[in-house]
Design a protein around this motif. Structure first.
Motif, PDB file in Angstrom:
ATOM      1  N   ASN A 192       0.819  -1.201   0.000  1.00  0.00           N
ATOM      2  CA  ASN A 192       0.000   0.000   0.000  1.00  0.00           C
ATOM      3  C   ASN A 192       0.863   1.265   0.000  1.00  0.00           C
ATOM      4  O   ASN A 192       2.020   1.222  -0.414  1.00  0.00           O
ATOM      5  N   ARG A 193       0.326   2.362   0.521  1.00  0.00           N
ATOM      6  CA  ARG A 193       0.978   3.654   0.320  1.00  0.00           C
ATOM      7  C   ARG A 193       1.667   4.181   1.584  1.00  0.00           C
ATOM      8  O   ARG A 193       1.206   3.942   2.700  1.00  0.00           O
ATOM      9  N   ASN A 212       4.165   6.532  -7.080  1.00  0.00           N
ATOM     10  CA  ASN A 212       2.747   6.838  -7.183  1.00  0.00           C
ATOM     11  C   ASN A 212       2.554   8.256  -6.645  1.00  0.00           C
ATOM     12  O   ASN A 212       2.011   8.458  -5.570  1.00  0.00           O
ATOM     13  N   LEU A 217       4.121   3.501  -3.399  1.00  0.00           N
ATOM     14  CA  LEU A 217       3.111   2.451  -3.442  1.00  0.00           C
ATOM     15  C   LEU A 217       3.765   1.085  -3.579  1.00  0.00           C
ATOM     16  O   LEU A 217       4.637   0.879  -4.438  1.00  0.00           O
ATOM     17  N   HIS A 218       3.373   0.138  -2.733  1.00  0.00           N
ATOM     18  CA  HIS A 218       3.775  -1.271  -2.849  1.00  0.00           C
ATOM     19  C   HIS A 218       5.292  -1.472  -2.971  1.00  0.00           C
ATOM     20  O   HIS A 218       5.758  -2.296  -3.756  1.00  0.00           O
TER      21      HIS A 218
END
Length: 460
Positions: A192-193, A212, A217-218
């Motif tokens: 996730n972020r 992102n 992100l990820h």
């Protein structure tokens, strides 16, 4: 010796005397030299007859030479055998070339299969990803229920997504918001972020890759999904399983410390796929939160959107987000909102009420437990009557409805559009490293991160 060289001399004197005149002709004896194989001795015989003085010298030399040679041999033997042990080993202690250990070759990208007769899973060590999963419907007909690609080429090209020579290909393989669709893979080091791609740990600020914008992100540009994992173990027997391993280096995408990561997929006897994820920080504290990012479509990966699927999520709260999808730090009840899936609802019934579609973290409640894992979600398809139950030990789950899929060509030429699949990514809360009121995702050396999931298939 005299017979060998053919020389006659007086028994008591080495001085020369006049040759005796023979009274009658006698045959000359043939020297034995002609019967010896050595050319060296034949040459010596010729020289002696040609030069008598040489012959006289030779008559005195052999005994002296043999005595001298014996003395030297005796002296050498005494010296060697009376010497200390290291001298006796001198001949064996010859200098050897310095052998440096060769680095292990990088793992090759490969496809693998687990099959127990009811569930058939194909995986790759590229991102430790699920590429295909076949399960039966109510009539026993098998269908592939995960989105993905037929070959490894698209997965491998994602590894090179930063190359300026592949810009055109990125447009084909990436989704609408400029990020990879993450088909079937394990994402990390932090799923996730993370807000603004930065966090402070032990008084040190760490700056991550911004893939992102304005966030990370990820895991960044080269998260765990874009690496080739080592295959540590592969069993095809009665209990099929495969174990992937990856070593994440200190400073990778800006994260501190070396981390050893393991992901083990196995098929259980009850039409269930089990995933066990572990991570061990080796030298520095670091945030770790892994997630499995498969896109599910229980009607079959090429059957269109999942809006008719019914979803039940055992989470009575979500962590609301700002305009860049970063949690605000608050907790919001789902009661009376389109986020309420406590009793099960069809995805398409209220997705239009959520701008952009579902992409939110649910705070999981304590409820039914199986094998030490709590019930996270239940998904069912009204046409095939396939059912997927997910169990896990993570504090949250990201419910995502494939909002950014747009015209991606997948397996068998199927085109994946918006809402072609749904994700239920069990995880630590997004941006938890910057939110002290969220469960901590920081793991210290000497500790072990563990995250286990069950994907249980059945029919209604």
């Amino acid at each position: 010796m005299e017979q060998l060289v053919g020389v006659h001399h007086h028994r008591h004197s080495l001085s020369p005397r006049a040759p005796r005149t023979p009274t009658r002709a006698q045959p000359q004896p043939q020297p034995l030299l002609h019967h010896l194989p050595s050319n060296r001795f034949r040459d010596l015989h010729s020289q002696i007859h040609a030069h008598p003085a040489a012959g006289r010298v030779l008559r005195a030399t052999p005994p002296f030479f043999l005595v001298l040679l014996a003395a030297v041999y005796l002296l050498a033997s005494v010296t060697i055998f009376s010497a200390p042990t290291p001298l006796l080993r001198l001949r064996s202690v010859s200098p050897r070339p310095l052998l440096l250990p060769m680095p292990a070759p990088p793992p090759r990208p490969e496809l693998f299969e687990l099959d127990d007769g009811r569930v058939r899973v194909r995986l790759t060590n590229v991102g430790a990803a699920i590429t295909s999963l076949l399960v039966p419907d109510k009539n026993g007909v098998l269908a592939d229920v995960v989105l993905g690609f037929d070959s490894l080429d698209p997965y491998l090209l994602a590894l090179l997504s930063r190359s300026q020579h592949l810009v055109w290909l990125q447009m084909e393989l990436k989704s609408e918001n400029g990020t990879s669709p993450y088909f079937g893979c394990i994402v990390g080091r932090v799923a996730n972020r993370i807000k603004d791609g930065k966090f402070i740990l032990n008084g040190v600020q760490h700056n991550l890759s911004i893939n992102n914008p304005p966030n990370t992100l990820h895991g960044g540009f080269k998260g765990f999904d874009k690496t080739i994992w080592k295959v540590a173990e592969y069993n095809k027997g009665d209990n099929p399983s495969i174990t992937f391993k990856y070593h994440s280096k200190d400073g990778e995408e800006g994260y501190p410390g070396d981390v050893s990561v393991t992901a083990r997929y196995s098929l259980l006897s009850s039409a269930t796929l089990k995933l066990e994820m572990e991570a061990i920080p080796l030298n520095k504290a670091t945030p770790i939160s892994l997630a499995q990012h498969t896109y599910w479509n229980l009607a079959g990966h090429s059957s269109g959107d999942v809006l008719s699927h019914s979803v039940q999520i055992w989470g009575s709260q979500i962590t609301p987000v700002d305009q860049t999808s970063i949690p605000t730090g608050e907790f919001m009840s789902v009661s009376g909102t389109p986020f309420d899936f406590l009793d099960g609802n069809r995805i398409g019934s209220r997705v239009s009420q959520v701008p952009g579609g579902y992409d939110h973290n649910y705070v999981l409640d304590s409820g039914e437990v199986k094998l030490g894992l709590r019930h996270v979600a239940k998904v069912s398809d009204p046409l095939s009557l396939r059912v997927l139950d997910i169990w896990a030990d993570a504090p949250g789950v990201q419910f995502y409805t494939g909002n950014f899929l747009h015209g991606i060509t997948g397996k068998g030429g199927a085109v994946y559009g918006k809402h072609a699949g749904l994700c239920l990514e069990t995880q630590g809360f997004p941006n938890a490293v910057n939110q002290p009121n969220f469960p901590s995702i920081v793991i210290h050396p000497g500790e072990k991160y563990r995250h286990t999931m069950l994907f249980e298939f059945s029919t209604e």
